[in-house]
Design a protein around this motif. Structure first.
Motif, PDB file in Angstrom:
ATOM      1  N   ALA A 194      -1.496  -9.851  -3.819  1.00 43.75           N
ATOM      2  CA  ALA A 194      -0.213 -10.531  -3.820  1.00 43.75           C
ATOM      3  C   ALA A 194       1.008 -10.617  -2.653  1.00 43.75           C
ATOM      4  CB  ALA A 194       0.472  -9.818  -5.011  1.00 43.75           C
ATOM      5  N   ALA A 195       0.474  -9.264  -1.998  1.00 45.00           N
ATOM      6  CA  ALA A 195       1.400  -9.227  -0.783  1.00 45.00           C
ATOM      7  C   ALA A 195       0.958 -10.171   0.288  1.00 45.00           C
ATOM      8  CB  ALA A 195       1.245  -7.915  -0.091  1.00 45.00           C
TER       9      ALA A 195
ATOM     10  N   ARG B  81      13.203 -10.472  -2.548  1.00 45.88           N
ATOM     11  CA  ARG B  81      13.382 -11.744  -2.189  1.00 45.88           C
ATOM     12  C   ARG B  81      12.696 -12.094  -0.441  1.00 45.88           C
ATOM     13  NH1 ARG B  81      17.134 -13.931   1.056  1.00 45.88           N
ATOM     14  NH2 ARG B  81      18.599 -12.602   0.173  1.00 45.88           N
ATOM     15  N   VAL B  82      13.048 -10.917   0.459  1.00 46.26           N
ATOM     16  CA  VAL B  82      12.852 -10.985   1.733  1.00 46.26           C
ATOM     17  C   VAL B  82      11.251 -10.552   1.949  1.00 46.26           C
ATOM     18  CG1 VAL B  82      13.582 -10.075   4.037  1.00 46.26           C
ATOM     19  CG2 VAL B  82      14.955 -10.833   2.536  1.00 46.26           C
TER      20      VAL B  82
ATOM     21  N   HIS C 229       5.989  -5.012  -1.686  1.00 50.62           N
ATOM     22  CA  HIS C 229       6.153  -4.402  -0.452  1.00 50.62           C
ATOM     23  C   HIS C 229       6.606  -2.736  -0.554  1.00 50.62           C
ATOM     24  CE1 HIS C 229       7.929  -3.497   3.713  1.00 50.62           C
ATOM     25  NE2 HIS C 229       7.241  -4.134   4.115  1.00 50.62           N
ATOM     26  N   PRO C 230       6.118  -2.032   0.279  1.00 51.51           N
ATOM     27  CA  PRO C 230       6.472  -0.436   0.019  1.00 51.51           C
ATOM     28  C   PRO C 230       8.167  -0.157  -0.048  1.00 51.51           C
ATOM     29  CG  PRO C 230       4.773  -0.691   1.747  1.00 51.51           C
ATOM     30  CD  PRO C 230       5.212  -2.040   1.160  1.00 51.51           C
TER      31      PRO C 230
ATOM     32  N   GLU D 188       5.767 -13.961   5.939  1.00 46.80           N
ATOM     33  CA  GLU D 188       6.291 -12.956   6.772  1.00 46.80           C
ATOM     34  C   GLU D 188       8.123 -13.124   7.004  1.00 46.80           C
ATOM     35  OE1 GLU D 188       5.238 -10.400   8.596  1.00 46.80           O
ATOM     36  OE2 GLU D 188       3.325 -10.712   7.408  1.00 46.80           O
ATOM     37  N   PRO D 189       8.553 -11.964   6.775  1.00 51.81           N
ATOM     38  CA  PRO D 189      10.087 -12.180   6.903  1.00 51.81           C
ATOM     39  C   PRO D 189      10.264 -12.749   8.258  1.00 51.81           C
ATOM     40  CG  PRO D 189       9.459  -9.908   7.137  1.00 51.81           C
ATOM     41  CD  PRO D 189       8.381 -10.464   6.677  1.00 51.81           C
TER      42      PRO D 189
END
Length: 332
Positions: A51-52, A144-145, A150-151, A57-58
């Motif tokens: 999923a990640a 959102r970002v 994300h950890p 990428e932010p």
């Protein structure tokens, strides 16, 4: 003993007594889980990793353009935190965060990470109300970002759970604490201060289980102040607006007339009186009125108003216009 390790408990009367068996820890199974559980854990972790990959990428942090933000004051706060002095670290972190927010976007990754640290400092010094308000906003931006897996996003979620556990198990207690905190902030720093705005937004979440109408009212007032103080395109303002829309959807799903009426007002505030979102909610409210014989006249009146708006904004041939017209003919 093969692939399992016997766990025993010594007894002066019976010698060694069998207690259980455990899969030995290894690099592939660091928690010593049994084969089935270890396989399930591996499957979950693989799903999270997959999923990640789907999240973009932010945007690069603009922190590199402002190296002064991570200067002596920031290092001082870090040292206090590292040596377990959160009461000393917190005011310095708040000062550094204000400097970040003055030059970096509120959803810049550097700002978000610092906001999360400030929230954790609030928790460490026993201020769960302030922590929850900041974490709710920060978690939304992180989701959102960076994405939900994300950890940093998961840590913010865990911190929110911790803050709620410190406030008490009941949402009513949470709402009471947030209401008191908001009143104090409005008195000391003013209703347009960012801290007051995010506390008001967090209060709306606590109110939802008790009064969606009140939650919508608080969010509309908060959106007005946030747009005035921060601007319509500020990330924190967008967060309040998204929360208001989300609560509108929840009210429409529940289908209680007073809540849907409040959702109509909120939709008018967010989207405009003739927007399709507003008109759809008006049609839904008319349907609720039509289901009650005592409110049939109200349903007709509301459908007439909705039809006029649909024809003006969407045109006579739009599917929503046609559907409202049909419902009005069936009731007339």
């Amino acid at each position: 003993m093969g692939r399992y390790r016997i766990i025993t408990l010594s007894s002066s009367l019976t010698g060694s007594r069998y207690v259980g068996r455990r899969f030995p820890k290894s690099a592939d199974n660091p928690y010593g889980l049994d084969k089935k559980t270890a396989a399930l854990m591996a499957q979950v972790e693989a799903g999270q990793e997959e999923a990640a990959k789907s999240w973009p990428e932010p945007s690069p942090s603009r922190l590199s353009d402002h190296p002064e933000l991570r200067g002596e004051r920031y290092q001082e706060a870090e040292d206090y935190w590292e040596f377990d002095f959160p009461d000393r670290a917190l005011p310095v972190y708040e000062e550094v965060l204000a400097a970040h927010e003055a030059v970096l976007p509120a959803d810049d990754t550097a700002t978000l990470q610092l906001r999360q640290r400030v929230a954790e400092a609030y928790l460490a010094v026993g201020q769960p109300v302030a922590a929850l308000a900041l974490l709710a906003q920060t978690h939304a931006h992180l989701d959102r970002v960076l994405g939900p897996t994300h950890p940093d996003t998961r840590r913010a979620s865990d911190d929110m759970t911790n803050a709620r556990s410190q406030l008490g198990p009941l949402s009513r207690d949470e709402a009471k604490a947030l209401t008191a905190e908001l009143a104090e902030l409005e008195r000391t720093v003013g209703p347009d201060h960012p801290k007051a705005l995010r506390t008001a937004c967090a209060l709306s979440s606590a109110l939802q289980l008790n009064s969606l109408v009140q939650a919508l009212k608080v969010l509309q007032e908060t959106l007005d102040r946030s747009e005035r103080a921060l601007g319509t395109d500020h990330p924190d303002t967008r967060h309040v607006r998204e929360e208001l829309i989300r609560v509108c959807e929840y009210a429409e799903y529940r289908g209680k007339p007073d809540e849907v009426r409040a959702a109509v007002r909120a939709r008018e505030r967010v989207h405009g009186p003739d927007a399709p979102e507003t008109l759809t909610t008006m049609r839904g409210l008319a349907q609720l009125y039509a289901s009650s014989r005592r409110r049939k006249a109200k349903a007709v009146e509301l459908l007439q108003d909705t039809l006029e708006r649909c024809q003006r904004a969407l045109g006579p041939d739009d599917p929503l216009t046609a559907d409202v017209r049909r419902q009005l003919e069936e009731l007339s």
